[in-house]
Write a protein that holds these residues in place. Structure first.
Motif, mmCIF file in Angstrom:
data_model
loop_
_atom_site.group_PDB
_atom_site.id
_atom_site.type_symbol
_atom_site.label_atom_id
_atom_site.label_comp_id
_atom_site.label_asym_id
_atom_site.label_seq_id
_atom_site.Cartn_x
_atom_site.Cartn_y
_atom_site.Cartn_z
ATOM 1 N N TRP A 117 8.500 35.121 65.270
ATOM 2 C CA TRP A 117 8.324 36.552 64.980
ATOM 3 C C TRP A 117 7.888 36.767 63.533
ATOM 4 O O TRP A 117 7.097 37.659 63.243
ATOM 5 C CB TRP A 117 9.635 37.291 65.256
ATOM 6 N N ARG A 169 12.848 33.638 66.175
ATOM 7 C CA ARG A 169 12.807 34.442 64.949
ATOM 8 C C ARG A 169 11.751 33.901 63.982
ATOM 9 O O ARG A 169 11.077 34.673 63.292
ATOM 10 C CB ARG A 169 14.178 34.468 64.290
ATOM 11 N N ASP A 213 12.799 42.114 65.304
ATOM 12 C CA ASP A 213 13.991 41.351 64.941
ATOM 13 C C ASP A 213 14.876 42.252 64.077
ATOM 14 O O ASP A 213 14.570 42.516 62.917
ATOM 15 C CB ASP A 213 13.572 40.098 64.175
ATOM 16 N N ASN A 239 18.192 41.614 63.530
ATOM 17 C CA ASN A 239 19.365 40.860 63.100
ATOM 18 C C ASN A 239 19.743 41.197 61.662
ATOM 19 O O ASN A 239 18.872 41.350 60.802
ATOM 20 C CB ASN A 239 19.084 39.354 63.183
ATOM 21 N N GLN A 286 21.154 39.540 67.395
ATOM 22 C CA GLN A 286 20.121 39.604 68.432
ATOM 23 C C GLN A 286 19.652 38.205 68.772
ATOM 24 O O GLN A 286 19.259 37.434 67.894
ATOM 25 C CB GLN A 286 18.956 40.452 67.918
#
Length: 204
Positions: free
Chosen positions: A66, A63, A79, A81, A112
């Protein structure tokens, strides 16, 4: 992200990982007995150790990566989430009034991970938990989808009119049109359908 790989790629990775693991176990066993493990088994042990470390780092840090490289969210998968708030609009018609029911306030939580994804949907009367999720890229239209099957568990007070059931649903993300929105549809085993519209609340 694992589900984005094709079946052949998944099977190949599992087979190679299994073979390396077997050779690594042999190498550990040989070293424990102070025997010569052999070059191939020793290399397999080294690759297994390094690979395990890399997978753990990737799981913990994807993450962050990302966020640093936004292009990854478009080329791989974004992402998603966090918590998403909005409404469900059911196609169910109340037989007593002949009218559809009002939109239902809804919260969706997406968890995720690099190798797994889960979706929880909660309303005032029930809660749904995904049993399987599949990530899908739609590069031709620049969108992404989470397909999932789920089990729905209503609260006790409404079970006389809303029984536990299974269903499938999808959530679609369009980063160009609505970067903080998910839209989708659900289909239940009770032969009802509905539309989902939620916007991003918080990121987990």
């Amino acid at each position: 992200m694992w589900s984005l790989l094709g079946k052949k790629a998944q099977v190949s990775i599992i087979l190679v990982a299994g073979l390396l693991s077997a050779w690594s176990i042999d190498a550990v066993y040989a070293l424990a007995l102070h025997k010569e493990a052999g070059l191939l088994k020793t290399l397999s042990l080294a690759v297994t150790i390094v690979g395990t470390i890399l997978v753990a780092v990737a799981e913990a840090g994807w993450r962050w990566l990302w966020r640093q490289v936004p292009l990854l969210g478009r080329k791989a998968f974004p992402d998603l989430n966090g918590k998403w708030d909005g409404t469900l609009r059911s196609t169910w018609i109340n037989p007593e009034t002949g009218q559809p029911i009002d939109p239902i306030p809804t919260r969706i939580t997406v968890r995720q991970r690099l190798f797994s994804t889960s979706v929880t949907l909660k309303t005032g009367e029930s809660e749904s938990h995904s049993t399987r999720c599949i990530l899908e890229r739609l590069p031709e239209i620049g969108r992404f989808r989470i397909w999932y099957s789920y089990n729905n568990d209503p609260i006790a007070q409404v079970r006389h009119r809303s029984s536990p059931h299974e269903g499938v649903a999808y959530l679609e993300f369009d980063p160009d049109a609505s970067p903080d929105a998910l839209v989708g549809r659900y289909y239940t085993a009770r032969k009802t359908t509905g539309d989902i519209e939620v916007t991003r609340g918080t990121r987990d």
